[in-house]
Design a protein around this motif. Sequence first.
Motif, PDB file in Angstrom:
ATOM      1  N   CYS A 125       0.988  -0.896   0.241  1.00 23.26           N
ATOM      2  CA  CYS A 125      -0.031  -0.033  -0.548  1.00 23.26           C
ATOM      3  C   CYS A 125       0.844   0.687  -0.213  1.00 23.26           C
ATOM      4  O   CYS A 125       2.057   1.407   0.871  1.00 23.26           O
ATOM      5  CB  CYS A 125      -0.808  -0.147   1.460  1.00 23.26           C
TER       6      CYS A 125
ATOM      7  N   ASN B 254      -0.417   4.490   0.445  1.00 19.96           N
ATOM      8  CA  ASN B 254      -1.956   4.755   1.025  1.00 19.96           C
ATOM      9  C   ASN B 254      -0.805   6.544   2.457  1.00 19.96           C
ATOM     10  O   ASN B 254      -1.197   6.800   1.962  1.00 19.96           O
ATOM     11  CB  ASN B 254      -2.907   4.937   0.959  1.00 19.96           C
ATOM     12  N   PHE B 255       0.058   5.740   3.569  1.00 16.40           N
ATOM     13  CA  PHE B 255       0.234   6.102   4.552  1.00 16.40           C
ATOM     14  C   PHE B 255      -1.042   6.409   5.328  1.00 16.40           C
ATOM     15  O   PHE B 255      -0.819   7.543   6.037  1.00 16.40           O
ATOM     16  CB  PHE B 255       1.564   6.829   4.703  1.00 16.40           C
ATOM     17  N   CYS B 256      -1.989   6.358   5.704  1.00 14.63           N
ATOM     18  CA  CYS B 256      -2.978   6.624   6.291  1.00 14.63           C
ATOM     19  C   CYS B 256      -2.297   6.307   7.435  1.00 14.63           C
ATOM     20  O   CYS B 256      -2.051   5.070   8.279  1.00 14.63           O
ATOM     21  CB  CYS B 256      -4.149   5.999   6.673  1.00 14.63           C
TER      22      CYS B 256
ATOM     23  N   TYR C 100      -2.866   6.013  10.696  1.00 14.98           N
ATOM     24  CA  TYR C 100      -3.202   5.455  11.889  1.00 14.98           C
ATOM     25  C   TYR C 100      -2.628   3.951  11.185  1.00 14.98           C
ATOM     26  O   TYR C 100      -2.687   3.013  12.698  1.00 14.98           O
ATOM     27  CB  TYR C 100      -4.885   4.353  12.427  1.00 14.98           C
ATOM     28  N   CYS C 101      -1.989   3.589  10.365  1.00  6.76           N
ATOM     29  CA  CYS C 101      -1.677   2.720   9.818  1.00  6.76           C
ATOM     30  C   CYS C 101      -0.826   1.760   9.388  1.00  6.76           C
ATOM     31  O   CYS C 101       0.558   2.457   8.688  1.00  6.76           O
ATOM     32  CB  CYS C 101      -3.063   1.898   8.424  1.00  6.76           C
TER      33      CYS C 101
ATOM     34  N   VAL D 269       0.352  -0.932   7.642  1.00  7.26           N
ATOM     35  CA  VAL D 269       0.101  -1.848   6.549  1.00  7.26           C
ATOM     36  C   VAL D 269       1.348  -1.777   5.554  1.00  7.26           C
ATOM     37  O   VAL D 269       2.028  -2.290   5.120  1.00  7.26           O
ATOM     38  CB  VAL D 269      -1.354  -1.802   5.635  1.00  7.26           C
ATOM     39  N   PRO D 270       1.287   0.395   5.596  1.00 10.82           N
ATOM     40  CA  PRO D 270       2.397   0.274   4.214  1.00 10.82           C
ATOM     41  C   PRO D 270       4.079  -0.188   4.661  1.00 10.82           C
ATOM     42  O   PRO D 270       4.901   0.191   4.427  1.00 10.82           O
ATOM     43  CB  PRO D 270       2.637   1.070   4.018  1.00 10.82           C
TER      44      PRO D 270
ATOM     45  N   GLN E  78      -4.958  -3.787  -1.037  1.00  7.57           N
ATOM     46  CA  GLN E  78      -5.197  -3.015  -0.209  1.00  7.57           C
ATOM     47  C   GLN E  78      -6.057  -1.845  -0.691  1.00  7.57           C
ATOM     48  O   GLN E  78      -6.873  -0.989   0.760  1.00  7.57           O
ATOM     49  CB  GLN E  78      -4.045  -2.173   0.452  1.00  7.57           C
TER      50      GLN E  78
ATOM     51  N   HIS F  85     -10.150   1.853  -1.928  1.00  5.30           N
ATOM     52  CA  HIS F  85     -10.075   3.384  -1.164  1.00  5.30           C
ATOM     53  C   HIS F  85     -10.872   4.462  -1.963  1.00  5.30           C
ATOM     54  O   HIS F  85     -11.503   4.440  -3.269  1.00  5.30           O
ATOM     55  CB  HIS F  85      -8.844   3.765  -1.669  1.00  5.30           C
TER      56      HIS F  85
ATOM     57  N   GLN G 195     -14.199   5.493   7.326  1.00  2.00           N
ATOM     58  CA  GLN G 195     -13.023   5.739   8.704  1.00  2.00           C
ATOM     59  C   GLN G 195     -14.050   7.026   9.962  1.00  2.00           C
ATOM     60  O   GLN G 195     -13.355   5.940  11.023  1.00  2.00           O
ATOM     61  CB  GLN G 195     -11.350   6.031   8.610  1.00  2.00           C
TER      62      GLN G 195
ATOM     63  N   ARG H 177      -6.422  10.656   4.853  1.00  2.00           N
ATOM     64  CA  ARG H 177      -7.504  10.300   3.465  1.00  2.00           C
ATOM     65  C   ARG H 177      -7.800  10.532   2.816  1.00  2.00           C
ATOM     66  O   ARG H 177      -7.811   9.903   1.779  1.00  2.00           O
ATOM     67  CB  ARG H 177      -8.835   9.687   4.389  1.00  2.00           C
TER      68      ARG H 177
HETATM   69 FE1  SF4 Z   1      -3.028   1.174   3.168  1.00  2.00          FE
HETATM   70 FE2  SF4 Z   1      -6.450   1.137   4.187  1.00  2.00          FE
HETATM   71 FE3  SF4 Z   1      -3.881   0.907   5.455  1.00  2.00          FE
HETATM   72 FE4  SF4 Z   1      -4.832   3.093   4.313  1.00  2.00          FE
HETATM   73  S1  SF4 Z   1      -6.381   1.560   6.167  1.00  2.00           S
HETATM   74  S2  SF4 Z   1      -2.868   2.909   4.790  1.00  2.00           S
HETATM   75  S3  SF4 Z   1      -5.373   2.501   2.412  1.00  2.00           S
HETATM   76  S4  SF4 Z   1      -3.993  -0.397   4.111  1.00  2.00           S
END
Ligand code: SF4
Length: 443
Positions: free
Chosen positions: A162, A164-166, A168-169, A171-172, A206, A243, A270, A282
Motif C-alpha cells: 500500500c 497510502n500511508f493513512c 493510523y495504519c 500496513v504500508p 489494499q 479506497h 473511517q 485519507r
Molecule cells: Fe493503506 Fe488501507 Fe492502511 Fe490506508 S488503511 S494505509 S489505504 S492499508
Amino acid sequence: MQADCDDCNQYFIITYGCQMNVRDSEIIAGLLEGMGYTAAQSLDDAGIIVFNTCSVRHSAENKVYGKLGEVLAVKRKRPETLVAFGGCMAQLPEVRQKLKKSGVDVVFGTHNIHELPYLVEQARNGRKEVIQVWEQEGVVVEPLPSQRHSGLSAFVNIMYGCNNFCTYCIVPYTRGRERSRRPEDIIEEIKEIADQGYREVTLLGQNVNSYGKGLEQEVDFADLLEMTSAVAGIERIRFTTSHPKDMSDKLIDSIAGTAKVCEHVHVPLQAGSNDVLRRMNRRYTRERYLELTSKIRRRIPGAAITSDLIVGFPGESERDFLDTLDMVERVRFEAAFTFMYSVRSGTRAADLPDQVSQDIKKERLQRLNAVQYQIAREINQTMEGTIKEVLVEGPSKTNPDKLASRTRSNHIVIFSGSKGLIGQLINVRITEAKTFSLLGETV
Ligand code: SF4
Ligand code: SAM
C-alpha cells in the motif's frame, strides 16, 4: 496436546487478520505440502505449527502472544515440534527482538513467504532460530503453490502492499509499497480455480482501485474486472478494498455493466469529520464521500455499501464523533466493521497529541454500533418477502442442520434445504430479517 508428535509430517497453520492473511496461509499450506507435509486436523497432531500474524491493532497482537505462549509451553514438552512465525508482526523489529530465545524455530516475513521451505529445511537440519525477514518488498514471485480452503469461493491477490500511508495504519510498513500482479498471471490463476470448480472469486488488494499502476501495460481495475468476467465457470466476482479517493466513474460503470460483478462495494469511510479525515491522511472529505456513495447507489441499482469506521483517533472530539454518526445515518451502510483506534508504533498518528482515553473510545464504539446495527436491521427488514439469488456455501456455522448462503449484495441467508444444494446458485425468499443475517426459504 499430547506429549509426543505421532506424525511429524503434518502442519497446522494459525491465521490472524484479514483476507490477505487467509490467502497467504493458503500459499504457506501449498509450500508445506510441496515439502511433503500434510494438513493436521488439530494442533496436537502437527509436526510444524505456523503462526500467520496480524499487527493492524494491538488486540490482534495480544491474541498472537497468548496463543504463542500456549504453543511454546507444549514445545518444551515436545521439542521435535517446529514453530514458525510469519506475517505482519514478523516484519516489526521489536517483535523479532521479543522472539529471540523464545523457542520459535523459524521467523519469516510477508515479503519472503516463498522462502519458507528453505527456512524450515534449515530448522529441520538442526539450525537454531532461523530468522529471515526482508525489510523491503522484492519482485512479485509467480507462480506460488497454494492449498485453497472451500471449493466454492476463492481469494485471488491482484496486488500487494500500500502507498497510502493513512496515519493510523501499520500496513504500508509491514506489507511494503504497492505492486500489481500482471493481468495474465491473475487470469491464469482464475482460470485454474474455475477448472477446479470454484464459482466465485474475490479479488484482493489494499486498494484495488489503483490496480495496474507501475505495470508495463496500460490496464486498470475496471479492465481487470472485464477480463475476469470473461473466465468461463466463474459466476460471481467480488473485490476488496476500494479506497474512496480512487474510485473512478469508469470503475462504477464497469461494476454496473458487468453482470458477474456483485453489487457490493466496500469503501471504508473511517471517520465522518473532515478534520479527522485530514489528520488521518485519507485525502477525501465527507462531502466527496457522500457524492461518491450516492453515485454508487444511483448507478448500481441494489448496491450494498459497506465500510470500516474508527472511533477515538487522536484529537477526536465529541463533535467529530457526532460527524461520524451523522455520516452513518446519511449513507446507511448495509454493514460496517467498527474499531477503536489502536496506537501503532512507527505510524504518524502514534505521535499525535490528545490521544483519546480507552473509556471514551469504548463508549463511542458502543454508541456507533447501536446506530449501525439499527440501520443494518432496518435495511434487512426491507428485504423481507423479496426473492434473492444466493450462492449456497455450506452448513450454517451456528446451526449445521441449516444451510448458509450469500446474496450478491453479500447478505448471509440461512435456510433449510438439502446438502445437495451446496455450490448452487438458487433463489430464496427472505422470511425474516436479523441484524447480521437473513432467514429464508427455497422457492
Ligand atoms: Fe493503506 Fe488501507 Fe492502511 Fe490506508 S488503511 S494505509 S489505504 S492499508
Ligand atoms: N486497505 C483497507 C482500506 O484502506 O480501507 C483496509 C486495511 S486495514 C487492514 C483494515 C481496517 O483496519 C482499516 O480500514 C481500518 O478501519 C482499520 N485499522 C487500521 N489501522 C488501525 C488502527 N491503528 N486502529 C484501529 N483500526 C485500524
